[in-house]
Design a protein around this motif. Sequence first.
Motif, mmCIF file in Angstrom:
data_model
loop_
_atom_site.group_PDB
_atom_site.id
_atom_site.type_symbol
_atom_site.label_atom_id
_atom_site.label_comp_id
_atom_site.label_asym_id
_atom_site.label_seq_id
_atom_site.Cartn_x
_atom_site.Cartn_y
_atom_site.Cartn_z
ATOM 1 N N SER A 71 63.924 47.246 61.005
ATOM 2 C CA SER A 71 63.113 46.974 59.830
ATOM 3 C C SER A 71 62.742 45.503 59.727
ATOM 4 O O SER A 71 61.799 45.151 59.028
ATOM 5 C CB SER A 71 63.854 47.412 58.567
ATOM 6 N N ALA A 312 66.580 43.149 55.721
ATOM 7 C CA ALA A 312 65.993 44.382 56.234
ATOM 8 C C ALA A 312 67.068 45.447 56.353
ATOM 9 O O ALA A 312 68.201 45.163 56.665
ATOM 10 C CB ALA A 312 65.369 44.117 57.602
ATOM 11 N N ARG A 315 65.152 52.386 56.116
ATOM 12 C CA ARG A 315 64.046 52.713 55.243
ATOM 13 C C ARG A 315 64.457 53.821 54.287
ATOM 14 O O ARG A 315 65.301 54.645 54.596
ATOM 15 C CB ARG A 315 62.833 53.167 56.067
ATOM 16 N N THR A 320 57.595 53.585 51.727
ATOM 17 C CA THR A 320 57.393 52.675 50.624
ATOM 18 C C THR A 320 55.911 52.457 50.410
ATOM 19 O O THR A 320 55.180 52.121 51.337
ATOM 20 C CB THR A 320 58.078 51.325 50.927
ATOM 21 N N ARG A 421 62.106 46.005 53.053
ATOM 22 C CA ARG A 421 60.909 45.215 53.378
ATOM 23 C C ARG A 421 61.189 43.743 53.133
ATOM 24 O O ARG A 421 61.585 43.352 52.037
ATOM 25 C CB ARG A 421 59.725 45.689 52.535
#
Length: 435
Positions: A71, A312, A315, A320, A421
């Motif tokens: 990520s 990070a 997810r 998102t 993120r």
Amino acid sequence: MTAPERLTVRGPEDILGFIPHSLGYWPASSLVAMTLHGTSLGATLRLDLPAPDGQGDPFGFAGAVRRYLESDQDADGSLLAVFTSDAGMVPPSAYDLLISTVQCSLEQAGMPVRAAWFVGDDYWRDALCSDGSCCPLPGRPVQEIRDSMLNAEMVYRGSSVGPAPRTGSVPEAPVPAMHLAAVLEAQASWEEELGGRFRSRAQFKAVLGFWQMLLDRASVDAGVPDIERDAFLRATLLVPTWRDAVMVMAAAGRNAAEAGAERFNVFQEGDDGDGADESVVVLPLLLPPAEFPLSASPVGTPGTDMAGRGAAALRPPRRTVARSGSVPAGYGEVLMGLAPSVPDWARLEALERVLGQLAVPGGQAAAAALTIRGWVAWCRGRGSYAAAYLQQALELEPEYRLAELLLDLVGSGTLCGWAARKEAAWQKFGEDTAG
């Protein structure tokens, strides 16, 4: 703590000394992985080590590390540190296979491992060095890490390393017993006053307005408890609609909190909330500035933490989506960290401080306060602290539903969308902390 300037890494002792500051505690029985952006440190990931008896799945573990670190899309390298007992320091280490498997996985992901270390209770050594002439056993004293220049610089800047989070171990400031008794007595009076007003739109707005005022004032560093204020706030947390609205307001603003409540049809028919309402119960707004002592900032699954620049992480279960325009985000989107695109981290920090005071006397209100603190920690990507708060809430109220739901998320490896993120994630040390 935010470091406004870059910190220089002079050697492995500095990197290893930075890890406890990034996580908030000295890890044990843990693999810590850090992403690299060139020569700058990126996100920090901590995972519980699998059993050293070979019964664990090194490939599954390596895949989890890779998924977390992927990520951080700017990462071009990685570092590994295995924190274990000195019994695991003697080659061949029980974790040699694990490290090589993680190495292979990260190499395939474009994040080659540039260095790796074993850190024991008393000694540390290079995990990739097999030459006894340059890496003699048992290794180098751990005190070198504690005495490193970067560790000293972090302490000088105000960073501290606390105890590892455990169930029931979340520290709180001591509060006099007389104050606790007075708060509980006053809370009972407020519960009676507020009874029957749970579906009042006007009362909802008044409660939310009081919390908003309080969070706007809760940026000071010291103060004393206030019996009536604390009792009133605890009483409002007993109403799930008001509790959830406070969470949403802190992250996404008051408009989102009010609009979400309207969507759930929680208000009684014919109540438009306009005009003066003599039945509304709320503390006078002309209070002295709310003052709450700074508490230790908490660090997602139990045994999984993401921290540092760009935190990070895994997810969330669905993609998102950054929302724009005038339509406020829904409660579910906010609570999962899917909207807004970036939360109000300053207000969430203020909320966390206030809740630290309210959780002390115990009871269902304390369970609510601890649950929200767990949610804030989860939003920050600090799963071990989130789990500790949520488990402590369930010790007080074993069937507290919101705590159960959030702990299921934490335990399943789902992390908050904001933590996934870099542009939205909470940053403990600010941009470009070390390099």
